[in-house]
Design a protein around this motif. Structure first.
Motif, short mmCIF file in Angstrom:
data_model
loop_
_atom_site.label_atom_id
_atom_site.label_comp_id
_atom_site.label_asym_id
_atom_site.label_seq_id
_atom_site.Cartn_x
_atom_site.Cartn_y
_atom_site.Cartn_z
N ALA A 208 0.76 -1.23 -0.01
CA ALA A 208 -0.12 0.03 0.03
C ALA A 208 1.03 1.16 -0.13
CB ALA A 208 -1.02 -0.08 1.30
N ARG A 211 2.04 1.90 -3.58
CA ARG A 211 0.88 2.34 -4.44
C ARG A 211 0.49 4.08 -3.87
NH1 ARG A 211 -0.72 -2.85 -3.62
NH2 ARG A 211 -2.09 -2.32 -1.79
N HIS A 212 0.70 4.36 -2.44
CA HIS A 212 0.69 5.59 -1.93
C HIS A 212 1.62 6.72 -2.32
CE1 HIS A 212 -2.04 3.98 1.38
NE2 HIS A 212 -2.55 3.78 0.40
N GLY A 215 0.71 7.33 -6.15
CA GLY A 215 -0.42 7.98 -6.02
C GLY A 215 -0.23 9.65 -5.69
N VAL A 216 0.48 9.86 -4.47
CA VAL A 216 0.83 11.44 -4.50
C VAL A 216 1.57 12.08 -5.26
CG1 VAL A 216 2.33 12.60 -2.58
CG2 VAL A 216 0.83 10.49 -1.71
N VAL A 223 -5.72 11.19 -4.27
CA VAL A 223 -5.36 10.50 -3.02
C VAL A 223 -5.89 11.29 -1.84
CG1 VAL A 223 -3.22 10.38 -1.64
CG2 VAL A 223 -3.15 9.91 -4.10
N ILE A 228 -6.32 8.98 1.90
CA ILE A 228 -4.97 8.54 2.11
C ILE A 228 -4.18 9.70 2.78
CG2 ILE A 228 -2.61 7.95 0.95
CD1 ILE A 228 -4.52 6.50 -0.93
N ALA A 230 -1.73 12.01 2.67
CA ALA A 230 -0.50 12.23 1.85
C ALA A 230 0.87 12.81 2.52
CB ALA A 230 -0.89 13.34 0.68
N THR A 233 2.84 9.78 3.79
CA THR A 233 3.38 9.00 2.49
C THR A 233 4.67 9.95 2.02
OG1 THR A 233 1.08 8.44 1.90
CG2 THR A 233 2.94 8.44 0.38
#
Length: 346
Positions: A208, A211-212, A215-216, A223, A228, A230, A233
């Motif tokens: 995860a 993927r984060h 994504g960020v 996100v 999530i 951010a 992350t």
């Protein structure tokens, strides 16, 4: 009287290769490599490697392979650290200073502590440096380039306080375990690089957190809409980059059998050049591990070729800078040419 229709002719089954073509290419990762921009650095590495071997066939000897591997592995690891920061839309100007600090901590602590403890201390220093940058970027909202530029001076000064001149307690046994040969023609440094790269790939592609991170960098609003964190992350991405950089620092100290408070200075520009050459997007969300490694290998071999050609090593900086300009500028020029050409046709 009913008439029975003749049976339909049998339909020949589609060839297995044709039926599963796209699935095959997806399974081999070609689509993923193209999406991450890794095809170009892979092709560049293959072409340059062939040219290099033609010019200098001695590269394929055991000694030359080991020497070249010990040269490119630290750069590849630092470039991977830079890639992680780039994936979240940042850039780490302090990565060379982090490398220097981890390098001297590892080398000096080997004089007093067992090897595993010295390794943990070096990794801990890299993690702490990364988290320091991450807190200021993610939670204070400061620009990454400004934060890491300032922290580069801080980390560099601490490195010179730890060790003011090249030295340390790196032993021959440590050199053999990290920079020698596992078996003939298989340098140990490449094995360590492969292990770290695979673990990092699994982290970025199969967890995860990975993927984060992607994504960020690619779509911050989505996100946040997904709930999530951010900021966390980004913080973890900077910390992970510091850890990966510490491995590069230890590999460099082991291959040179010394610690140096300025050892990381040449790796700042080279790490950025490797990430750019690998096709990563500096806006975040796009980047390839294998592409970054091969781009770093290409840059390292360029420096090695210049050395054997008797060219001043400082020209490597010029070449790295030109590569960055070319990689960033050529797509822009190409899009403008295509735009004007389309306008002229219409």
């Amino acid at each position: 009287m009913s008439v029975t229709a003749p049976p339909a002719p049998p339909v020949a089954p589609k060839p297995a290769a044709a039926a599963s073509g796209p699935r095959f290419w997806n399974s081999t990762g070609v689509v993923r490599l193209r999406r991450e921009g890794a095809i170009a650095p892979i092709a560049a590495f293959v072409v340059f490697f062939v040219v290099y071997v033609i010019i200098n066939p001695e590269l394929l000897t055991r000694f030359q392979l080991q020497t070249a591997s010990n040269l490119v592995v630290p750069l590849a690891l630092v470039a991977l650290g830079q890639l992680i920061v780039v994936l979240v839309g940042g850039i780490d100007i302090s990565i060379g200073a982090i490398m220097s600090l981890c390098n001297v901590v590892f080398a000096t602590q080997l004089e007093h502590l067992p090897v595993p403890v010295a390794i943990l201390l070096s990794v801990g220093v890299g993690l702490a440096c990364g988290l320091f940058n991450g807190v200021l970027v993610a939670y204070a909202g400061l620009p990454a380039i400004a934060v890491t530029l300032a922290s580069a001076f801080i980390f560099g000064s601490i490195a010179r306080e730890v060790l003011d001149r090249p030295g340390g307690g790196v032993t021959k046994e440590i050199y053999l375990a990290t920079s020698g040969e596992l078996v003939p023609f298989v340098p140990v440094s490449l094995v360590w690089l492969a292990v770290i790269a695979v673990l990092l790939w699994l982290l970025l592609q199969r967890t995860a957190l990975g993927r984060h991170i992607y994504g960020v960098g690619s779509n911050m609003e989505s996100v946040r809409a997904a709930g999530i964190n951010a900021r966390l992350t980004k913080l973890l991405a900077f910390g992970l980059a510091g850890v990966v950089t510490s491995f590069g620092a230890m590999m460099l100290a082991s291959s040179t059998v010394t610690g140096d408070p300025r050892s990381g200075d040449p790796y700042l520009l080279s790490s950025i050049a490797a990430v750019a050459l690998a096709g990563a997007a500096f806006t975040g969300g796009k980047g390839s591990i294998i592409g970054t490694i091969l781009a770093a290998c290409t840059l390292g071999l360029i420096g090695n070729l210049l050395f054997f050609a008797g060219v001043n090593s400082y020209w490597q900086y010029v070449i790295s800078a030109l590569i960055i300009v070319a990689v960033v500028g050529i797509p822009v020029v190409w899009r403008r040419v295509a735009f004007f050409a389309k306008g002229a046709r219409s």
